[in-house]
Design a protein around this motif. Structure first.
Motif, PDB file in Angstrom:
ATOM      1  N   GLU A 167       0.837  -1.202   0.000  1.00 34.33           N
ATOM      2  CA  GLU A 167       0.000   0.000   0.000  1.00 34.33           C
ATOM      3  C   GLU A 167       0.870   1.249   0.000  1.00 34.33           C
ATOM      4  OE1 GLU A 167      -3.411   0.665  -0.036  1.00 34.33           O
ATOM      5  OE2 GLU A 167      -3.545  -1.430  -0.653  1.00 34.33           O
ATOM      6  N   CYS A 168       1.916   1.233   0.816  1.00 34.14           N
ATOM      7  CA  CYS A 168       2.805   2.386   0.926  1.00 34.14           C
ATOM      8  C   CYS A 168       3.496   2.670  -0.403  1.00 34.14           C
ATOM      9  CB  CYS A 168       3.842   2.130   2.019  1.00 34.14           C
ATOM     10  SG  CYS A 168       5.129   3.395   2.145  1.00 34.14           S
ATOM     11  N   LEU A 169       4.011   1.632  -1.043  1.00 35.42           N
ATOM     12  CA  LEU A 169       4.833   1.848  -2.237  1.00 35.42           C
ATOM     13  C   LEU A 169       4.037   2.041  -3.515  1.00 35.42           C
ATOM     14  CD1 LEU A 169       7.874  -0.447  -1.560  1.00 35.42           C
ATOM     15  CD2 LEU A 169       7.530   1.948  -0.994  1.00 35.42           C
ATOM     16  N   LYS A 170       2.706   2.055  -3.401  1.00 37.55           N
ATOM     17  CA  LYS A 170       1.908   2.463  -4.570  1.00 37.55           C
ATOM     18  C   LYS A 170       2.209   3.915  -4.906  1.00 37.55           C
ATOM     19  CE  LYS A 170      -1.918  -0.751  -4.128  1.00 37.55           C
ATOM     20  NZ  LYS A 170      -3.346  -0.898  -3.812  1.00 37.55           N
ATOM     21  N   ASN A 171       2.532   4.682  -3.889  1.00 35.92           N
ATOM     22  CA  ASN A 171       2.962   6.063  -4.079  1.00 35.92           C
ATOM     23  C   ASN A 171       4.479   6.043  -4.251  1.00 35.92           C
ATOM     24  OD1 ASN A 171       3.638   8.755  -3.917  1.00 35.92           O
ATOM     25  ND2 ASN A 171       2.254   9.196  -2.221  1.00 35.92           N
ATOM     26  N   VAL A 172       4.972   6.436  -5.417  1.00 35.31           N
ATOM     27  CA  VAL A 172       6.395   6.312  -5.732  1.00 35.31           C
ATOM     28  C   VAL A 172       7.281   7.233  -4.915  1.00 35.31           C
ATOM     29  CG1 VAL A 172       6.004   5.487  -8.068  1.00 35.31           C
ATOM     30  CG2 VAL A 172       6.230   7.941  -7.650  1.00 35.31           C
ATOM     31  N   SER A 173       6.711   8.187  -4.213  1.00 34.12           N
ATOM     32  CA  SER A 173       7.533   9.088  -3.411  1.00 34.12           C
ATOM     33  C   SER A 173       7.618   8.629  -1.962  1.00 34.12           C
ATOM     34  CB  SER A 173       6.975  10.505  -3.482  1.00 34.12           C
ATOM     35  OG  SER A 173       5.683  10.545  -2.927  1.00 34.12           O
ATOM     36  N   CYS A 174       7.143   7.413  -1.679  1.00 36.88           N
ATOM     37  CA  CYS A 174       7.149   6.904  -0.305  1.00 36.88           C
ATOM     38  C   CYS A 174       8.252   5.882  -0.084  1.00 36.88           C
ATOM     39  CB  CYS A 174       5.815   6.248   0.023  1.00 36.88           C
ATOM     40  SG  CYS A 174       4.436   7.412   0.077  1.00 36.88           S
ATOM     41  N   LEU A 175       8.611   5.729   1.180  1.00 38.97           N
ATOM     42  CA  LEU A 175       9.606   4.774   1.647  1.00 38.97           C
ATOM     43  C   LEU A 175       8.963   3.967   2.767  1.00 38.97           C
ATOM     44  CD1 LEU A 175      12.717   3.923   2.068  1.00 38.97           C
ATOM     45  CD2 LEU A 175      12.710   5.685   3.816  1.00 38.97           C
ATOM     46  N   TRP A 176       9.069   2.632   2.720  1.00 37.23           N
ATOM     47  CA  TRP A 176       8.510   1.768   3.764  1.00 37.23           C
ATOM     48  C   TRP A 176       9.648   1.291   4.656  1.00 37.23           C
ATOM     49  CZ3 TRP A 176       4.037   0.566   5.874  1.00 37.23           C
ATOM     50  CH2 TRP A 176       3.951  -0.576   6.675  1.00 37.23           C
ATOM     51  N   CYS A 177       9.431   1.339   5.966  1.00 35.88           N
ATOM     52  CA  CYS A 177      10.419   0.866   6.926  1.00 35.88           C
ATOM     53  C   CYS A 177       9.850  -0.363   7.625  1.00 35.88           C
ATOM     54  CB  CYS A 177      10.751   1.959   7.943  1.00 35.88           C
ATOM     55  SG  CYS A 177      12.027   1.457   9.113  1.00 35.88           S
ATOM     56  N   ASN A 178      10.436  -1.539   7.361  1.00 30.41           N
ATOM     57  CA  ASN A 178       9.969  -2.783   7.982  1.00 30.41           C
ATOM     58  C   ASN A 178      10.156  -2.779   9.492  1.00 30.41           C
ATOM     59  OD1 ASN A 178       8.915  -4.213   5.837  1.00 30.41           O
ATOM     60  ND2 ASN A 178      10.860  -5.169   5.323  1.00 30.41           N
ATOM     61  N   ALA A 179      11.254  -2.191   9.969  1.00 32.38           N
ATOM     62  CA  ALA A 179      11.557  -2.215  11.396  1.00 32.38           C
ATOM     63  C   ALA A 179      10.502  -1.467  12.209  1.00 32.38           C
ATOM     64  CB  ALA A 179      12.931  -1.608  11.652  1.00 32.38           C
ATOM     65  N   ARG A 180      10.036  -0.356  11.666  1.00 35.88           N
ATOM     66  CA  ARG A 180       9.073   0.471  12.408  1.00 35.88           C
ATOM     67  C   ARG A 180       7.650   0.344  11.880  1.00 35.88           C
ATOM     68  NH1 ARG A 180      13.673   4.462  11.843  1.00 35.88           N
ATOM     69  NH2 ARG A 180      14.813   4.151  13.772  1.00 35.88           N
ATOM     70  N   ASN A 181       7.486  -0.414  10.783  1.00 37.22           N
ATOM     71  CA  ASN A 181       6.172  -0.611  10.164  1.00 37.22           C
ATOM     72  C   ASN A 181       5.534   0.732   9.806  1.00 37.22           C
ATOM     73  OD1 ASN A 181       4.268  -2.364   9.155  1.00 37.22           O
ATOM     74  ND2 ASN A 181       3.095  -2.431  11.043  1.00 37.22           N
ATOM     75  N   THR A 182       6.357   1.608   9.237  1.00 32.39           N
ATOM     76  CA  THR A 182       5.883   2.954   8.902  1.00 32.39           C
ATOM     77  C   THR A 182       6.155   3.281   7.452  1.00 32.39           C
ATOM     78  OG1 THR A 182       7.997   3.901   9.597  1.00 32.39           O
ATOM     79  CG2 THR A 182       6.245   3.871  11.239  1.00 32.39           C
ATOM     80  N   CYS A 183       5.339   4.191   6.953  1.00 32.81           N
ATOM     81  CA  CYS A 183       5.479   4.706   5.594  1.00 32.81           C
ATOM     82  C   CYS A 183       5.837   6.181   5.724  1.00 32.81           C
ATOM     83  CB  CYS A 183       4.166   4.520   4.839  1.00 32.81           C
ATOM     84  SG  CYS A 183       4.251   4.944   3.095  1.00 32.81           S
ATOM     85  N   MET A 184       6.850   6.627   4.996  1.00 31.76           N
ATOM     86  CA  MET A 184       7.295   8.022   5.110  1.00 31.76           C
ATOM     87  C   MET A 184       7.720   8.529   3.750  1.00 31.76           C
ATOM     88  SD  MET A 184      10.832   7.113   7.054  1.00 31.76           S
ATOM     89  CE  MET A 184      10.103   5.789   7.972  1.00 31.76           C
ATOM     90  N   ASP A 185       7.833   9.846   3.633  1.00 30.88           N
ATOM     91  CA  ASP A 185       8.304  10.452   2.388  1.00 30.88           C
ATOM     92  C   ASP A 185       9.750  10.062   2.157  1.00 30.88           C
ATOM     93  OD1 ASP A 185       5.942  11.802   1.747  1.00 30.88           O
ATOM     94  OD2 ASP A 185       6.433  13.442   3.118  1.00 30.88           O
ATOM     95  N   ARG A 233      12.553  -0.085   2.362  1.00 22.92           N
ATOM     96  CA  ARG A 233      12.063  -0.573   1.071  1.00 22.92           C
ATOM     97  C   ARG A 233      11.538   0.611   0.272  1.00 22.92           C
ATOM     98  NH1 ARG A 233      14.465  -4.093   2.947  1.00 22.92           N
ATOM     99  NH2 ARG A 233      13.793  -6.161   3.545  1.00 22.92           N
ATOM    100  N   TRP A 234      11.986   0.713  -0.975  1.00 24.93           N
ATOM    101  CA  TRP A 234      11.433   1.704  -1.876  1.00 24.93           C
ATOM    102  C   TRP A 234      11.439   1.119  -3.270  1.00 24.93           C
ATOM    103  CZ3 TRP A 234      16.034   1.951   0.579  1.00 24.93           C
ATOM    104  CH2 TRP A 234      17.182   2.023  -0.193  1.00 24.93           C
ATOM    105  N   GLY A 235      10.429   1.440  -4.014  1.00 29.44           N
ATOM    106  CA  GLY A 235      10.302   0.883  -5.361  1.00 29.44           C
ATOM    107  C   GLY A 235       9.585  -0.447  -5.379  1.00 29.44           C
ATOM    108  N   VAL A 236      10.063  -1.414  -4.605  1.00 21.88           N
ATOM    109  CA  VAL A 236       9.436  -2.742  -4.546  1.00 21.88           C
ATOM    110  C   VAL A 236       9.495  -3.267  -3.114  1.00 21.88           C
ATOM    111  CG1 VAL A 236       9.968  -3.408  -6.929  1.00 21.88           C
ATOM    112  CG2 VAL A 236      11.590  -3.923  -5.121  1.00 21.88           C
ATOM    113  N   CYS A 237       8.553  -4.131  -2.786  1.00 21.75           N
ATOM    114  CA  CYS A 237       8.581  -4.854  -1.512  1.00 21.75           C
ATOM    115  C   CYS A 237       9.113  -6.245  -1.810  1.00 21.75           C
ATOM    116  CB  CYS A 237       7.176  -4.996  -0.923  1.00 21.75           C
ATOM    117  SG  CYS A 237       6.441  -3.436  -0.466  1.00 21.75           S
ATOM    118  N   TRP A 238       9.986  -6.745  -0.963  1.00 21.75           N
ATOM    119  CA  TRP A 238      10.519  -8.079  -1.170  1.00 21.75           C
ATOM    120  C   TRP A 238       9.507  -9.099  -0.682  1.00 21.75           C
ATOM    121  CZ3 TRP A 238      14.077  -7.353  -4.423  1.00 21.75           C
ATOM    122  CH2 TRP A 238      14.885  -6.238  -4.350  1.00 21.75           C
TER     123      TRP A 238
END
Length: 141
Positions: free
Chosen positions: A43-61, A80-85
Motif C-alpha cells: 500500500e505504501c509503495l503504490k505512491n512512488v515518493s514513499c519509503l517503507w520501513c519494515n523495522a518500524r512498520n511505517t510509511c514516510m516520504d 524498502r522503496w520501489g518494490v517490496c521483497w
C-alpha cells in the motif's frame, strides 16, 4: 546534478516523479505517505515518493535530498522503496541451507570412507595397532 537525477542513477527501476506530475504527494488522489503507516508495504509503495520501513512498520516520504535514507530514519536493511521483497528469498535461503547441509553430510561420508581405506592399508602393512594382527612392529632400541 540534482538529488533526484542522482537517486535515479543509483536506484535503477525506481522512477521518481517531479512535483505537479499528477501522481506525487501533492496530488489529492494520492494519500500522504504518513497516512499509509501501519498498513502494508505494498500500500505504501503504490505512491512512488514513499519509503517503507519494515523495522518500524511505517510509511514516510522518501528523503530525496540524500541518495540512501539515513539510519536514523530507518535502518538500510529494513528500508524498502520501489518494490517490496516477497517471501521467495526465505524459501530460497531454506533450499540453499538444505543443499549446504546435504553437501556437508556427503563430505563427511567421503571422509569416513577415506579413513576406512587408509586404516585398511595401515593394517595391511602393520602400521595400525591391531590386536588380531599376527605380526608386530619392531622397534630399534
Amino acid at each position: 546534478m540534482d538529488a533526484m537525477r542522482l537517486c535515479a542513477l543509483w536506484l535503477p527501476g525506481l522512477t521518481l516523479l517531479r512535483p505537479g506530475s499528477g501522481t506525487g504527494p501533492g496530488d489529492p488522489a494520492v494519500p500522504a505517505c504518513s497516512n499509509l503507516s501501519f498498513k502494508s508495504c505494498e500500500e505504501c509503495l503504490k505512491n512512488v515518493s514513499c519509503l517503507w520501513c519494515n523495522a518500524r512498520n511505517t510509511c514516510m516520504d522518501y528523503p530525496v535530498r540524500s541518495i540512501l535514507p539515513s539510519s536514523s530514519l530507518c535502518p538500510l536493511y529494513d528500508a524498502r522503496w520501489g518494490v517490496c521483497w516477497s517471501s521467495i528469498p526465505d524459501e530460497e535461503e531454506e533450499r540453499l541451507a538444505r543443499d549446504r547441509e546435504e553437501r556437508r553430510m556427503q563430505s563427511l561420508q567421503r571422509k569416513h570412507e577415506r579413513k576406512m581405506k587408509q586404516d585398511e592399508i595401515r593394517k595391511k602393512y602393520g602400521l595400525l595397532q591391531d590386536s588380531d594382527h599376527p605380526y608386530s612392529r619392531f622397534e630399534n632400541e
